[in-house]
Design an enzyme around this catalytic site. Structure first.
Site, PDB file in Angstrom:
ATOM      1  N   CYS A  88       0.808  -1.211   0.000  1.00 25.47           N
ATOM      2  CA  CYS A  88       0.000   0.000   0.000  1.00 25.47           C
ATOM      3  C   CYS A  88       0.841   1.260   0.000  1.00 25.47           C
ATOM      4  O   CYS A  88       2.057   1.235  -0.021  1.00 25.47           O
ATOM      5  CB  CYS A  88      -0.884   0.028   1.243  1.00 25.47           C
ATOM      6  SG  CYS A  88      -1.197  -1.557   2.013  1.00 25.47           S
ATOM      7  N   ARG A 118      -0.332   3.875  -5.804  1.00 26.94           N
ATOM      8  CA  ARG A 118       0.219   2.832  -4.934  1.00 26.94           C
ATOM      9  C   ARG A 118      -0.828   1.797  -4.549  1.00 26.94           C
ATOM     10  O   ARG A 118      -0.528   0.798  -3.900  1.00 26.94           O
ATOM     11  CB  ARG A 118       0.827   3.451  -3.671  1.00 26.94           C
ATOM     12  CG  ARG A 118       1.934   4.449  -3.952  1.00 26.94           C
ATOM     13  CD  ARG A 118       2.641   4.854  -2.668  1.00 26.94           C
ATOM     14  NE  ARG A 118       3.559   3.823  -2.241  1.00 26.94           N
ATOM     15  CZ  ARG A 118       4.849   3.768  -2.557  1.00 26.94           C
ATOM     16  NH1 ARG A 118       5.375   4.703  -3.324  1.00 26.94           N
ATOM     17  NH2 ARG A 118       5.618   2.795  -2.114  1.00 26.94           N
ATOM     18  N   PHE A 295      -3.222  -1.962  -1.941  1.00 23.74           N
ATOM     19  CA  PHE A 295      -3.075  -2.754  -3.165  1.00 23.74           C
ATOM     20  C   PHE A 295      -3.125  -4.211  -2.736  1.00 23.74           C
ATOM     21  O   PHE A 295      -2.208  -4.723  -2.133  1.00 23.74           O
ATOM     22  CB  PHE A 295      -1.735  -2.456  -3.842  1.00 23.74           C
ATOM     23  CG  PHE A 295      -1.607  -3.023  -5.240  1.00 23.74           C
ATOM     24  CD1 PHE A 295      -2.017  -4.313  -5.553  1.00 23.74           C
ATOM     25  CD2 PHE A 295      -1.071  -2.260  -6.268  1.00 23.74           C
ATOM     26  CE1 PHE A 295      -1.892  -4.825  -6.830  1.00 23.74           C
ATOM     27  CE2 PHE A 295      -0.932  -2.760  -7.547  1.00 23.74           C
ATOM     28  CZ  PHE A 295      -1.341  -4.044  -7.828  1.00 23.74           C
ATOM     29  N   ASN A 315       1.955  -0.660   5.446  1.00 31.83           N
ATOM     30  CA  ASN A 315       2.400  -0.744   4.064  1.00 31.83           C
ATOM     31  C   ASN A 315       3.497  -1.794   4.006  1.00 31.83           C
ATOM     32  O   ASN A 315       4.606  -1.554   4.470  1.00 31.83           O
ATOM     33  CB  ASN A 315       2.929   0.617   3.591  1.00 31.83           C
ATOM     34  CG  ASN A 315       3.558   0.543   2.212  1.00 31.83           C
ATOM     35  OD1 ASN A 315       3.391  -0.436   1.496  1.00 31.83           O
ATOM     36  ND2 ASN A 315       4.286   1.572   1.829  1.00 31.83           N
ATOM     37  N   GLY A 316       3.175  -2.949   3.481  1.00 26.76           N
ATOM     38  CA  GLY A 316       4.196  -3.990   3.386  1.00 26.76           C
ATOM     39  C   GLY A 316       3.604  -5.371   3.548  1.00 26.76           C
ATOM     40  O   GLY A 316       2.433  -5.606   3.255  1.00 26.76           O
ATOM     41  N   GLU A 987      19.486 -12.726 -18.582  1.00 31.47           N
ATOM     42  CA  GLU A 987      20.126 -11.567 -17.948  1.00 31.47           C
ATOM     43  C   GLU A 987      21.508 -11.363 -18.556  1.00 31.47           C
ATOM     44  O   GLU A 987      22.277 -12.304 -18.686  1.00 31.47           O
ATOM     45  CB  GLU A 987      20.258 -11.822 -16.443  1.00 31.47           C
ATOM     46  CG  GLU A 987      20.896 -10.681 -15.694  1.00 31.47           C
ATOM     47  CD  GLU A 987      20.950 -10.913 -14.196  1.00 31.47           C
ATOM     48  OE1 GLU A 987      21.180  -9.948 -13.456  1.00 31.47           O
ATOM     49  OE2 GLU A 987      20.742 -12.064 -13.778  1.00 31.47           O
ATOM     50  N   GLN A1053      13.411 -17.637 -10.684  1.00 33.56           N
ATOM     51  CA  GLN A1053      13.821 -18.613 -11.686  1.00 33.56           C
ATOM     52  C   GLN A1053      13.673 -20.014 -11.109  1.00 33.56           C
ATOM     53  O   GLN A1053      13.871 -20.227  -9.911  1.00 33.56           O
ATOM     54  CB  GLN A1053      15.256 -18.360 -12.129  1.00 33.56           C
ATOM     55  CG  GLN A1053      16.268 -18.286 -11.003  1.00 33.56           C
ATOM     56  CD  GLN A1053      17.646 -17.883 -11.481  1.00 33.56           C
ATOM     57  OE1 GLN A1053      18.075 -18.278 -12.562  1.00 33.56           O
ATOM     58  NE2 GLN A1053      18.355 -17.101 -10.694  1.00 33.56           N
ATOM     59  N   LYS A1056      16.386 -21.752  -8.818  1.00 34.51           N
ATOM     60  CA  LYS A1056      16.666 -21.233  -7.468  1.00 34.51           C
ATOM     61  C   LYS A1056      15.810 -20.011  -7.185  1.00 34.51           C
ATOM     62  O   LYS A1056      16.306 -18.896  -7.082  1.00 34.51           O
ATOM     63  CB  LYS A1056      18.150 -20.890  -7.321  1.00 34.51           C
ATOM     64  CG  LYS A1056      18.752 -20.098  -8.484  1.00 34.51           C
ATOM     65  CD  LYS A1056      20.224 -19.834  -8.262  1.00 34.51           C
ATOM     66  CE  LYS A1056      20.855 -19.217  -9.508  1.00 34.51           C
ATOM     67  NZ  LYS A1056      22.297 -18.958  -9.322  1.00 34.51           N
ATOM     68  N   GLN A1062      24.353 -15.981 -10.587  1.00 32.91           N
ATOM     69  CA  GLN A1062      25.800 -15.870 -10.444  1.00 32.91           C
ATOM     70  C   GLN A1062      26.478 -16.339 -11.722  1.00 32.91           C
ATOM     71  O   GLN A1062      26.123 -17.386 -12.273  1.00 32.91           O
ATOM     72  CB  GLN A1062      26.312 -16.688  -9.261  1.00 32.91           C
ATOM     73  CG  GLN A1062      27.828 -16.575  -9.070  1.00 32.91           C
ATOM     74  CD  GLN A1062      28.296 -17.222  -7.780  1.00 32.91           C
ATOM     75  OE1 GLN A1062      27.498 -17.727  -7.009  1.00 32.91           O
ATOM     76  NE2 GLN A1062      29.594 -17.207  -7.531  1.00 32.91           N
ATOM     77  N   CYS A1221      23.402 -29.412 -27.192  1.00 37.94           N
ATOM     78  CA  CYS A1221      23.741 -29.802 -25.814  1.00 37.94           C
ATOM     79  C   CYS A1221      23.681 -31.320 -25.674  1.00 37.94           C
ATOM     80  O   CYS A1221      22.746 -31.958 -26.150  1.00 37.94           O
ATOM     81  CB  CYS A1221      22.777 -29.142 -24.843  1.00 37.94           C
ATOM     82  SG  CYS A1221      22.901 -29.744 -23.147  1.00 37.94           S
ATOM     83  N   CYS A1227      27.845 -27.243 -16.993  1.00 42.20           N
ATOM     84  CA  CYS A1227      27.736 -25.865 -17.476  1.00 42.20           C
ATOM     85  C   CYS A1227      28.469 -24.884 -16.569  1.00 42.20           C
ATOM     86  O   CYS A1227      29.078 -23.916 -17.034  1.00 42.20           O
ATOM     87  CB  CYS A1227      26.269 -25.441 -17.555  1.00 42.20           C
ATOM     88  SG  CYS A1227      25.186 -26.608 -18.372  1.00 42.20           S
ATOM     89  N   CYS A1232      32.029 -26.976 -21.068  1.00 37.24           N
ATOM     90  CA  CYS A1232      31.081 -27.681 -21.920  1.00 37.24           C
ATOM     91  C   CYS A1232      31.802 -28.264 -23.130  1.00 37.24           C
ATOM     92  O   CYS A1232      32.440 -27.526 -23.900  1.00 37.24           O
ATOM     93  CB  CYS A1232      29.979 -26.728 -22.376  1.00 37.24           C
ATOM     94  SG  CYS A1232      28.834 -27.440 -23.565  1.00 37.24           S
TER      95      CYS A1232
END
Length: 1605
Positions: A88, A118, A295, A315-316, A987, A1053, A1056, A1062, A1221, A1227, A1232
């Protein structure tokens, strides 16, 4: 799609309130009491039944609904809690001297309107998720209507939502009146609260209550006594309401107090004052007003969950809620206080599971404490404690508060999570921020005695008008509080508040009764405790395998780290497998996504603690000297000597309980008998229950040990149900605990500490084995002592536990304990009910009888003769004798042959062989337990939509360039563009050369532009259609985003979830480093996804930012399946996302810790089904495309995903396999063998794939889908998507259980519209924005086309969000990030909204006079931004906060100058930007990889955590900087080189010229004295630069010198 009315844009006009900020919020609001009668009242529904008494209605409802039974003490259920998540905007206005006026109400309503963005709305775009205000009771208004009977100090006012049905409403009035009389109150009268129902949205109107007030009068000695009596009255009313209605709050008391009243509802901010006519009345006067806009991720309107609550506005998100409620439910019957004598039962239940949000429950606990003579400030401190360890400012300024926090840790676990809490008891009003500082909180004070606080600045639009009156502008930092006492006329800050709270009781003396178990005083065993034969026998019986020994225990013993693996988890869920599993394997760790953030255990571990207490928890309501006579552990991992010390601690009266049971006997009976024994001992004074499976001698075949998790969970829940849980701690002495996941499970189900005696023995056995001795001699393993191995193991477990806590957003282990933050996949109800009550388990599975058999299958293995070695189970690595892995070398070979790898001819017969392999594979996924039951006759395949149409729905997973090779990445992108599908950049950015179509391909399929690829065609384009924005922001520039067809926000993802990524340093080649704006060879670590997605409204802001920079690109949000994903998906849809991707737990191609791969995230099928059904039922399905991504391998998988609701289908691992692959699963090593996942040049040359290979694969898949559709009798995907009712569970029996239940997957969610229309709809819009008006200016267009100069001056307000983003995108698309030779000079006046200056590029220069909010210059790639306060600001500019949190996040260039201070995480993940600012909060320069930051004032702690590039300069006026630095990577040194001095002085000079900073001028005028006070912060990668040559100072030595001084 047009923006919803919930995202209304303010009209432009003159600056300040005159501009009618959020004009709709004040439009048409008539003033004065005389005009109220003109407003229509809501229509009351007449009852269809005669009026009945409350008791009779209660009996009738019980007959109609058997679920309305009294709630006994016990664990709360997952689905009762996590169907409602929220975040919120919040704020307050207060007169320090308690002056009442109506202007406070009007200003608060204005501020509320300016935070509309918000909040959110339901599917009708008009029913707000909730908005409201808390004020003093408007005595003058009430007296004008109700006469002299209304007397302040004698009367209380209840604000009540009554049922819509008039008959039931009257019943409620009657029993409330009756109960008031029974409590000796006189009912002055009932009052219809005048409302205008015409402003309520359609969905909210369906549940709109009758809003009424009751005024009661009583003769009490004080306000406090009056309020306590009103509290008891309200609790008794709530008990009767529950008897009538159950937990649904059909009669709800918003507030019942002698001081405060709450006006709230399922409204948008803009209509709160229009709805509640009282708020327009000039007679409505108050000295303070808290306002709140909600929200909610759940779109079903619930009026009671709007805020503020009765004491606070939140808020949280409270991450620890489930554990908090379980403990509170257990302790509530033991709470007592003289004030409540005789009324203890009246106060119950304190908390509420079903139907109440986290905010509502925290409010209930806080309210109880403040009614029990706790001051409001200590109440908030003990419920939401700050991180008091490793806190230099606390140590220096208010160290006495440590005893306060240490004392209450033993009584009350923290309510942990990102939270800004505003609160009031009617006399005081204040705010408290969570220990991580994960919510924005800005405040300002004026010379006329008013204090303002809000989630954003600029909400009143008066930054210039009020400047001369503002005496202070600040922010709350992590764990801080400030409070206005309207009785005393004071405003106290955190230090004063903490000192006062610490002095209220002798906490320092009381905490001396806490026994600290110092691990340094105890020794690890120096030799093996068992023979090798006995150890092997024990390990075998307790379910250890060779992988557990080598990849888990030995890996941690070697170097103190968990083992890393890759390529996801493609084995069967344990319930589907034919092999026995440990009970832990049926549990998946939950993780934070969207509604709350994970935190960072690597770089922000200073806020985390693994401390835990053993012993009885005293009476929270009556803290006394002996309330915390406990043992304090710094870690839950006990070694043998420490357990002995615990057993010998007299006051604990610790007792061991054996967990062995009779083979062939009833496991259920054995558990119940154990629970009875424990209960009897606890009632007899035992404060530490030790559950032990350690045998007296050798183990016996007829006395197996019950799974320790089952035993611990059962004892935990039994004690909760008995109301004894706070009377004793549970410790486990167990052989069956050797991984981080095992420890997390035990602690999550109530265990305080674990002595893993067999795992420690395994470390000793490994170290003393001849094989290890040989490895040490050869130098392949470090020279370790037997004690070192055990130390490393415990260190790794502690580190892993912090990671597990952090990915759910937990900071404290004592909050995680008993919180049950897990999902269960494969256990039946009888197991869940006895040991894991409240945990979500949706597919049934193993019964207690099944678990007994599974336990015996392990236990019997070493009998009659122990094996020579541990079994290979194959749960991690793939070998023929082990568990089947769906992604395996044989499968990859078949696929390579089918697609014609390397550009050869594909063959359908080879693909049929691949299909046959998939069909004959063992059951591994939930969809393998389903089959299609069509309701139509088969049709000709010619009638089915063509394959070329189907492949447009295919996507590839987000695999980053860096994790995989350039060849693989580009080959996949080209293939997907050929078929009209979408590849994903992952990424790490993308080379701009890939955004142009090839025109130079020769007859051999080669191009000079991409000479390392083969099989190319003219017209090919290597651009990834989906460009990913992840937490590291690597490679994310305006030019990158402007060239996207779709932008994906990676929240989680599959490999993990809840963790950052990383990239090992050996994979960061010069090319990769260039794309990521980093240094070659330096490892790149992405933070967990929390820096600008703290909560749902922050995700909405990031979506807004990305729509701003590229209004044509759809924005997708990547989520990972877990229970509750439907609620989250609903919130994401309301946040204006275009696409939602649901990924399964089994995905992932990059490196991840083994425990993350194996034990986190849920199956795709469950997540997909829940998301689709939730979106459909909440009427949001038409807003978003739903994409499935998780281990899809064939056309049947696509069909299953479609029937479960997916519109598009993602392939990750299979796309890599199709291009070469071989599933070597190395990997992460950069080795590889075929160059698919390596950056080594010699290996990349071996890459075998061509774009046509992947094209062939997807065409084969599409044809398989067509065959399936034809056999079903369906022609188009539109017809089958979302048809879960066409699925049924197979009759195929599972080997281990008969109780599997797939019914959750075979539901029909309802009509969801046409998938093709969802895909074809236009990108969601931000609506009209300020950038558009500037871009539309002909002079701007002229400058853009000619690279000329453009100048403009205009106003800005806080609803002008992401200013500059669209301008930056327009310039970047044409000229790139720094190719524009002209100048766009923009001068602004006012308060800028969030993400000010985001994604601007070279040539854009912005000067803001005023202030800004969070995320300033997010993602900027060039240009310049300067921010300075109004010239007549009374407050000192250099001490005023002008920018919010997380400025310069992911910046890749440009310059920022701020004549004032900033918030937390300044310059986080900055790559190349330069900045000068005059003070910042915690975590400055975190994860920085380039650029230069100069700070001219005070800084918070943890400076430069994870900083691997760039330089920092910090002015250390008070010589405290050394204690604030994180020295893990960087060094601190004085500025001794000429180049460094020139760089520093040049930036400060520019800062003065841009902002007229008096601080900069003073420094420049006294440069010779100033320069020696600067510290230069240098990471290793910058050591050789001219600016950084100089003498290094050890920060820790410097701190020690200062302490001695």
């Amino acid at each position: 799609m047009a923006p919803s009315s919930c995202f209304a844009v303010a009209p432009r006009g003159a600056l300040g309130v005159r501009r009618e900020v959020i004009g709709s919020c004040v439009a048409g609001c008539a003033r004065g009491a005389g005009q109220q009668s003109a407003r229509p009242k809501p229509t009351r529904r007449t009852s269809s039944t005669p009026l009945v008494s409350g008791r009779l209605l209660q009996q009738t409802r019980r007959q109609q609904n058997p679920c309305l039974e009294p709630v006994e003490a016990g664990a709360v259920k997952f689905d009762d809690l996590f169907s409602e998540r929220d975040a919120c905007g919040v704020g307050f206005i207060a007169s320090m001297h308690g002056k009442r006026n109506h202007d406070i109400v009007d200003k608060a309503i204005l501020g509320l309107g300016c935070m509309e963005h918000r909040g959110a709305c339901s599917a009708d775009d008009d029913s707000g998720d909730g908005a409201g205000v808390m004020t003093e009771i408007p005595w003058k208004l009430l007296a004008s209507e109700m006469g002299d009977g209304v007397v302040e100090g004698k009367c209380g006012v209840g604000m009540i939502f009554l049922p819509q049905d008039e008959g039931e409403a009257q019943t409620c009035r009657d029993f409330i009146t009756r109960l008031a009389g029974e409590r000796n109150f006189e009912v002055v009268g009932w009052r219809d609260v005048p409302v205008d129902s015409s402003v309520v949205g359609v969905m909210a109107k369906d549940t709109e209550p009758q809003v009424e007030q009751i005024v009661v009068k009583g003769d009490f000695a004080s306000y406090e006594e009056l309020d306590r009596e009103l509290y008891i009255l309200r609790k008794k009313i709530e008990q009767e309401v529950f008897e009538m209605y159950g937990p649904e709050d059909e009669c709800y008391i918003c507030s019942f107090s002698g001081k405060t009243v709450v006006y709230k509802g399922m409204l948008r901010s803009a209509v709160v004052q229009s709805y509640f006519l009282d708020l327009q009345n000039e007679l409505f006067e108050t000295a303070f007003c808290i306002y709140h806009r909600r929200f909610s991720t759940n779109t079903v309107p619930k009026w009671p969950l709007a805020q503020p609550m009765r004491f606070l506005g939140h808020n949280g998100e409270i991450n620890t809620l489930q554990g908090n409620l379980n403990i509170m439910n257990s302790r509530e019957k033991l709470l007592n206080h003289p004030l409540w004598e005789g009324h203890e039962e009246d106060l119950l239940p304190i908390c509420k599971g079903k139907g109440a949000s986290d905010s509502a429950n925290l409010d209930r606990v806080a309210e109880l404490l403040t009614k029990t003579e706790f001051d409001v400030e200590p109440t908030m401190m003990l419920l939401v404690p700050e991180a008091y360890d490793n806190h230099p400012d606390l140590d220096n300024k208010y160290p006495e508060v440590k005893s306060f926090y240490k004392y209450y840790e033993g009584l009350q676990e923290g309510w942990d999570g990102p939270a800004l809490l505003v609160f009031s008891d009617g006399d005081k009003v204040g705010a408290r921020l969570d220990r991580n500082g994960l919510r924005p909180a800005r405040f300002w004070q004026t010379s006329d005695g008013y204090v303002y606080m809000a989630s954003e600045v600029g909400v009143l639009g008066d930054v210039f008008e009020s400047a001369s009156n503002v005496v202070a502008k600040g922010r709350l930092g992590p764990g801080q509080m400030f409070c206005v006492d309207m009785r005393e006329g004071t405003c106290s800050t955190n230090i004063d508040i903490a000192k006062k709270a610490a002095a209220q009781k002798p906490y320092a003396e009381w905490t001396k009764k806490i026994k600290d178990l110092d691990s340094k005083k105890f020794n690890f065993l120096s030799e093996c405790a068992m023979s090798a034969e006995e150890a092997l026998e024990m390990q075998t019986a307790f379910g250890y395998g060779i992988e557990d020994s080598q990849l888990i225990i030995e890996a941690m013993a070697t170097d103190g780290n968990e083992a890393t693996f890759c390529m996801g988890d493609t084995i069967a869920l344990p319930v589907l497998s034919g092999r026995p599993h440990l009970l832990y394997d049926y549990f998946k760790q939950r993780f934070a996504q969207v509604t709350n953030p994970p935190i960072d255990p690597l770089r922000e571990g200073i806020v985390m603690s693994l401390a835990v207490r053993l012993g009885r928890r005293g009476n929270l309501l009556k803290p006394e000297a002996d309330s915390v006579q406990q043992v304090n552990l710094t870690s839950p991992v006990l070694i043998e000597e420490e357990l002995e010390d615990v057993m010998a601690t007299d006051f604990l009266q610790a007792k061991k309980f054996s967990t062995f049971f009779q083979a062939g006997g009833s496991l259920s009976d054995a558990i119940k008998e154990l629970c009875k024994e424990v209960e009897a001992s606890v009632r007899g004074g035992c404060q530490c229950v030790v559950l032990s499976d350690k045998p007296e001698g050798r183990i016996s075949v007829d006395r197996p040990a019950m799974p320790i998790l089952l035993a611990a969970g059962a004892v935990n829940h039994h004690l909760i149900e008995a109301g004894l849980r706070t009377e004793a701690s549970i410790v486990c002495e167990t052989a069956q605990c050797f991984s981080t996941h095992h420890f997390a499970c035990l602690i999550g189900y109530g265990v305080s500490a674990v002595c893993p005696y067999l795992a420690l023995e395994a470390c000793r056995q490994w170290r003393m084995s001849p094989k290890t001795e040989s490895l040490i001699k050869k130098g392949r393993v470090s020279k370790l002592s037997i004690e070192d191995c055990q130390h490393n193991f415990r260190f790794a477990i502690n580190k892993g536990l912090k990671k597990i806590l952090s990915k759910m957003g937990f900071s404290l282990l004592n909050s995680y304990q008993g919180a049950q933050i897990f999902d269960i996949y494969g256990l039946a109800d009888d197991v869940v009910d006895i040991a894991f009550t409240g945990t979500a388990s949706r597919i049934g599975g193993m019964t207690l009888e099944d678990l007994s058999k599974e336990t015996m299958s392990f236990w019997s293995k070493p009998f009659p003769e122990a094996p020579s070695k541990l079994d290979f189970f194959g749960f991690i690595t793939s070998r023929p004798k082990g568990e089947y892995h769906a992604a395996n070398p044989e499968m990859s070979k078949l696929l390579h042959k089918a697609v014609g790898l390397g550009g050869k001819n594909p063959a359908i017969e080879n693909f049929k062989a691949y299909q046959e392999h998939m069909d004959q594979a063992p059951i591994t996924t939930l969809r393998d337990m389903l089959e299609i039951k069509s309701d139509r006759s088969p049709i000709s395949i010619d009638e089915v939509e063509p394959a070329t149409k189907l492949v447009e729905r295919f996507c590839t997973g987000g695999m980053s360039l860096g994790a995989i090779s350039r060849e693989t990445h580009e080959c996949i992108a080209i293939a997907m563009n050929r078929i009209g599908g979408k590849s994903n950049s992952g990424e790490g950015g993308e080379d701009p050369i890939r955004w142009k179509a090839l025109e130079d391909v020769d007859s051999d399929g080669k191009s000079e532009s991409f000479d390392y690829l083969k099989g190319l065609q003219n017209g090919d384009i290597a651009s990834s259609a989906i460009k990913q924005v992840a937490s590291g922001r690597f490679g994310v520039t305006p030019h990158f985003l402007a060239n996207a067809e779709q932008v994906e926000i990676k929240i989680a993802q599959g490999a993990k979830p809840g963790e950052g990524g990383q990239l090992p340093g050996k994979k960061v080649s010069p090319y990769i480093a260039g794309l990521r704006r980093s240094k070659p060879g330096v490892p790149l670590i992405s933070p967990p996804p929390h820096h600008d997605i703290y909560s749902i409204e922050d995700l909405a802001q990031l979506i807004y930012d990305l729509h701003q920079v590229n209004e044509k690109a759809k924005v997708s949000v990547k989520l990972v399946a877990q229970a509750g994903i439907g609620t989250i998906a609903s919130g994401v849809a309301k946040a204006n996302a275009d696409v939602i991707q649901i990924s399964g737990h089994d995905g992932g191609t990059g490196a991840s810790p083994v425990s993350s791969i194996k034990h986190c995230g849920g199956p795709l099928e469950l997540g997909l089904a829940e998301a689709h059904i939730s979106l459909t039922q909440n009427k949001l399905r038409d807003r978003v495309i739903l994409r499935a991504d998780g281990g899809l391998r064939c056309g049947r998988d696509v069909m299953m995903s479609a029937l479960l609701g997916a519109d598009e289908y993602g392939f990750g691992t299979l796309a890599m396999i199709a291009t070469g692959c071989v599933m070597a699963r190395i990997c992460h090593t950069n080795n590889c063998p075929v160059g698919v996942a390596s950056q080594r040049e010699e290996l990349r040359k071996k890459f075998p794939g061509t774009p046509s290979d992947l094209v062939n694969f997807f065409l084969f898949i599409a044809e398989e889908v067509r065959e399936e559709m034809a056999s079903m009798g369906y022609k188009t995907m539109d017809e089958i998507i979302g048809r879960g009712d066409l699925l049924k569970q197979k009759d195929t029996p599972l080997e281990k259980t008969k109780s599997f239940d797939a019914s959750f997957l075979t539901q029909y969610g309802g009509e969801s519209g046409l998938s093709s229309e969802r895909i074809a709809q236009e990108t969601h819009s931000n609506g009209p924005v300020l950038d558009d008006k500037i871009i539309a200016n002909p002079d701007f267009q002229q400058a853009l086309s000619t690279e000329g100069v453009f100048d403009i001056t205009t106003d800005i307000i806080n609803v002008d969000r992401a200013f500059g983003g669209r301008i930056g995108g327009a310039v970047a698309y044409k000229y790139g990030d720094n190719g524009f030779a002209g100048a766009m000079n923009i001068t602004l006046n006012g308060s800028a909204g969030q993400s000010f200056g985001c994604f601007i590029v070279g040539g854009i220069n912005i000067k803001l006079t005023g202030e800004a909010n969070d995320y300033v210059c997010k993602g900027m790639a060039g240009g310049e931004v300067s921010i300075l306060p109004p010239a007549d600001l009374q407050a000192n500019a250099s001490e005023s906060v002008l920018v919010g949190n997380t400025a310069l996040y992911g910046a890749t260039g440009g310059r920022l100058f701020v004549n004032g201070r900033g918030g937390e995480r300044f310059s986080v993940r900055n790559s190349m930007a330069d900045a000068v600012i005059e003070g910042v909060g915690d975590h400055c320069c975190e994860y920085m990889t380039g650029g230069c930051v100069v700070v001219l004032g005070p800084v918070g702690r943890n400076v430069a955590a994870g900083m691997t590039g760039g330089l920092g300069y910090f002015y250390d006026e008070d010589e405290s900087f050394a204690s604030k630095l994180n020295p893990e990577i960087v060094v601190m040194q004085r500025v001794s080189s000429k180049a460094g001095e020139q760089q520093l002085k040049g930036l400060i000079t520019d800062h003065y010229e841009k902002t007229n900073s008096s601080k900069a001028k003073d420094l420049l005028d006294n440069w010779s004295e100033a320069l020696p006070k600067f510290w230069q912060i240098v990471p290793p990668s910058e050591m050789g630069t001219p600016e950084a040559s100089g003498e290094i100072v050890d920060a820790e030595v410097k701190v020690a010198e200062q302490q001695r001084a």
